[in-house]
Scaffold this motif. Structure first.
Motif, mmCIF file in Angstrom:
data_model
loop_
_atom_site.group_PDB
_atom_site.id
_atom_site.type_symbol
_atom_site.label_atom_id
_atom_site.label_comp_id
_atom_site.label_asym_id
_atom_site.label_seq_id
_atom_site.Cartn_x
_atom_site.Cartn_y
_atom_site.Cartn_z
ATOM 1 N N ARG A 83 58.044 2.973 44.389
ATOM 2 C CA ARG A 83 58.773 2.125 43.716
ATOM 3 C C ARG A 83 58.024 1.077 42.740
ATOM 4 O O ARG A 83 58.512 0.629 41.951
ATOM 5 N N THR A 84 56.841 0.712 43.248
ATOM 6 C CA THR A 84 56.130 -0.519 42.425
ATOM 7 C C THR A 84 55.650 0.145 41.199
ATOM 8 O O THR A 84 55.587 -0.643 40.157
ATOM 9 N N TRP A 97 57.224 5.646 49.651
ATOM 10 C CA TRP A 97 58.312 5.540 48.741
ATOM 11 C C TRP A 97 58.396 4.077 48.402
ATOM 12 O O TRP A 97 58.631 3.895 47.025
#
Length: 197
Positions: free
Chosen positions: A95-96, A91
Motif C-alpha cells: 500500500r505504501t 499488503w
C-alpha cells in the motif's frame, strides 16, 4: 426469535475479526435491509473469491493466479527480498508503494507457547530463495513483538550461510508521534536506532 438462516449468518459474521455478537447482528440487519444492493453482490463476490483465490507457490501471497501478480511483475527488483509474517503485512507494505522488490510470507512467527516451530513456517523456501545469485538483500519486516523478534534472530542465524545482506525495519517514533505518549519500549528502540543527520 429469528430463523435458523439469520442466526447462522450472525454466527458466521461474529467470527470475523473486529465483530462481536452485537456488531454481527447489526451487520446482518444491514445486509438483510439492503439485500439487492449489498447482500446478493457480497454473496456472489464471496463465491467467486472462494473458487478463484490461490496461495502463491513462490512467495505465499494470495491472489487469483499462481504465481501472484507481484512475483510475475518483471519490473520488480529481484535483488531485494522482504520477509513478512502474514499476507496482511505484505499488503500493508505494498500500500505504501515504498518497496518494489519481492516478498516472502512466513505464515506466522516462532512461538514455543503455541507450538509453532521452524518446520511450521515457510523457512526452507526462504532459504532457497535467499541463496539465489540475484538476491543481495533480505529485509526482515517482522512485527516488533516477542514472536517477531525471536523469528528475526532465528532467521538472521539461518541466513548467515547465504551470501546476502540481512536488514530489519527500523523501530521507533512513528511519524506524528509525541514522545510523551509513547511506551518505554518504543522510546528505547528509537534511541538505539538513531542515526546521524
Amino acid at each position: 426469535m429469528i430463523g435458523p438462516e439469520i442466526d447462522r449468518l450472525i454466527q458466521l459474521l461474529a467470527k470475523l475479526p473486529g465483530l462481536g455478537p452485537r456488531s454481527a447482528r447489526r451487520a446482518a440487519l444491514q445486509l438483510i435491509k439492503k439485500r439487492d444492493t449489498l447482500m446478493e453482490p457480497l454473496a456472489d463476490a464471496l463465491a467467486a473469491a472462494a473458487a478463484s483465490i490461490r496461495t502463491c507457490s513462490v512467495c505465499g501471497n494470495i491472489d487469483s493466479a499462481d504465481p501472484c501478480h507481484i512475483c510475475r511483475d518483471g519490473a520488480r527488483d529481484r535483488s531485494a527480498l522482504c520477509v513478512v509474517e502474514e499476507v496482511g503485512d505484505l499488503w500493508a507494505l505494498e500500500r505504501t508503494g515504498a518497496f518494489r522488490g519481492q516478498y516472502h510470507v512466513l505464515g506466522g512467527t516462532l512461538s514455543a507457547l503455541d507450538g509453532v516451530g521452524p518446520d511450521d513456517l515457510s523457512i526452507p523456501g526462504l532459504l532457497e530463495r535467499a541463496s539465489r545469485p540475484e538476491v543481495r538483500e533480505v529485509i526482515l519486516a517482522l512485527n516488533a513483538t516477542v514472536g517477531g523478534q525471536t523469528t528475526a534472530h532465528y532467521l538472521f542465524d539461518r541466513l548467515a550461510g547465504c551470501d546476502v545482506q540481512v536488514s530489519r525495519l527500523a523501530h521507533g517514533v512513528p511519524v506524528g508521534g509525541e514522545l510523551d505518549y509513547l511506551d518505554d519500549g518504543t522510546l528505547t528502540a528509537a534511541l538505539r536506532a538513531r542515526r546521524v543527520l
